[in-house]
Design an enzyme around this catalytic site. Structure first.
Site, short mmCIF file in Angstrom:
data_model
loop_
_atom_site.label_atom_id
_atom_site.label_comp_id
_atom_site.label_asym_id
_atom_site.label_seq_id
_atom_site.Cartn_x
_atom_site.Cartn_y
_atom_site.Cartn_z
N HIS A 1 0.81 -1.22 0.00
CA HIS A 1 0.00 0.00 0.00
C HIS A 1 0.85 1.28 0.00
O HIS A 1 0.32 2.38 -0.13
CB HIS A 1 -0.96 0.01 1.19
CG HIS A 1 -2.34 0.45 0.83
ND1 HIS A 1 -2.59 1.44 -0.09
CD2 HIS A 1 -3.56 0.03 1.25
CE1 HIS A 1 -3.89 1.64 -0.20
NE2 HIS A 1 -4.51 0.78 0.60
N ASP B 1 -2.45 1.74 -4.70
CA ASP B 1 -3.71 1.97 -4.00
C ASP B 1 -4.83 1.25 -4.75
O ASP B 1 -4.61 0.61 -5.78
CB ASP B 1 -4.01 3.46 -3.85
CG ASP B 1 -3.95 4.20 -5.18
OD1 ASP B 1 -4.33 3.60 -6.21
OD2 ASP B 1 -3.52 5.37 -5.19
#
Length: 426
Positions: free
Chosen positions: A396, A400
């Site tokens: 992450h 995304d």
């Protein structure tokens, strides 16, 4: 007597900091010059820090797990008279002068092995439990192992009581993985109970453990899944698989079709083919697929180099070749290097959903689950279709939901539109 402070070493030209992974001494301990006093981990190497003096430890200036810049003091030593600080205060175990410590009766540190000692013992099939160490507290040093190898007195590892086979995990690919995994695990030993069976760690299993722990510790994982209608793929492959095997000598599985679609989507969304580099994200030019391949006792991840340049036939040959190398235990370090994105074919085990751990330092791993027939709604009618789940874990920090969603949608579109007209095998 005088107090001297030892500093965090620079274990490599570009290294700027190091982490105290384990103290090998305590305050009040007497040490001799060149005795190992701590294990230090950097992003490039694991090394033992030897004492530059003979004396007594008066203070530990950092705790285990602390990361300090190069040059910052890590401990203080009350130095014996006549000791003069050397110009190079700290050296890694790989370059440490060969001054043997005096014989001691204490064996409290005999089972504390450095990465270099473990690697050397593994390469030469040596059972470290049968060696006597000359280091502090009976610790086995690299020079102890080298001496045994040089003299030809190599105690073989004890066979496993269950199988009768050696427990050695020496293998070239294991060495490559172990060197790449720079972080050591420090765990408390479990207590054996009646009936328990000890299974010694092979080099491969040890390397897998290190890399997986590092991945989960350093990478903030996120996960998502989509389902794909691959009825067209199933029908197409069934039409040509027998002819392909007769002509080429290789089985045409579903996997090359999936790899082809994924690689094409990676070319469209290069951020998926990236790695985290601390102060920047590196989008890799090469698209090389790390392919998780299971063996009897471990999971290996060899690499299909430049997968974007291969046809479906070329990918089928590459998959078959890597699988054969795993079965024959003939993978080389080169086979394990250069991957930019990992594909895990968990469907071969009947799985329909999984949450894979990212293959550090890549940014994503995608699992292809089992193809199963399910009733679905098509044009407002219920139909039996061949469906598959694609599960992806992402870093992450790099990716995304937006870009990952677009990437998966493109893979889905490509797979659902496979046909003889637009999907050439050659």
């Amino acid at each position: 007597m005088s107090i001297e402070k030892m500093a965090m070493p620079q274990l490599g030209e570009s290294v700027t900091e190091g982490t105290i992974s384990q103290w090998l001494v305590s305050v009040g301990d007497k040490v001799n010059k060149y005795d190992p006093i701590a294990e230090v981990t950097t992003d490039k190497v694991n090394a033992e820090v030897p004492s530059s003096f003979s004396g007594k430890i008066t203070e530990l200036l950092a705790s285990e797990g602390d990361t300090l810049p190069v040059g910052q003091p890590i401990c203080a030593i009350d130095v014996e008279d006549g000791e003069t600080p050397p110009k190079d205060l700290i050296k890694s175990e790989e370059s440490m002068p060969g001054a043997a410590a005096p014989e001691e009766k204490d064996t409290s540190m005999k089972k504390r092995y450095s990465p270099a000692v473990l690697r050397l013992a593994q390469e030469n099939n040596i059972d470290l439990k049968q060696l006597n160490g000359t280091g502090r507290g009976g610790r086995i040093t690299r020079k102890d192992v080298e001496k045994v190898v040089a003299e030809g007195l190599i105690p073989a590892e004890e066979p496993n009581s269950e199988t009768g086979k050696s427990t050695s995990g020496a293998a070239s690919f294991a060495d490559a993985m172990a060197q790449a995994a720079a972080v050591q695990m420090t765990t408390q030993p479990a207590v054996d109970e009646a009936g328990d069976v000890d299974v010694p760690l092979t080099g491969v299993r040890r390397a897998i453990a290190r890399n997986m722990v590092r991945s989960k510790h350093e990478i903030p994982h996120a996960w998502t899944m989509i389902e794909v209608d691959v009825t067209n793929l199933v029908n197409y492959r069934n039409q040509i698989k027998n002819l392909f095997q007769k002509k080429e000598g290789y089985k045409l599985t579903y996997l090359p079709f999936f790899i082809k679609a994924i690689v094409a989507a990676l070319k469209e969304y290069p951020r998926m083919n990236s790695t985290w580099a601390g102060d920047k994200i590196i989008e890799k030019k090469a698209v090389s697929i790390s392919l998780a391949v299971a063996a009897e006792d471990a999971l290996y991840v060899p690499v299909i180099k430049n997968a974007d340049e291969k046809s479906i036939k070329g990918l089928a040959i590459a998959v078959d070749g890597l699988a054969s190398k795993v079965r024959n235990n003939s993978l080389s370090p080169e086979d394990m290097q250069g991957g930019t994105f990992t594909i895990n074919n968990t469907g071969s085990f009947g799985s329909i959903q999984s949450q894979p751990i990212i293959n550090y330092p890549q940014a994503a791993i995608l699992s292809i689950e089992s193809i199963v027939k399910r009733p679905v709604v098509v044009n407002n009618m219920i139909a039996i279709r061949d469906m598959v789940n694609l599960c992806i874990s992402i870093d992450h920090r790099v990716l995304d939901g937006l870009i990952t969603g677009r990437f998966l949608a493109r893979v889905k579109e490509r797979l659902e539109n496979i046909s003889p007209e637009n999907t050439p095998i050659y």
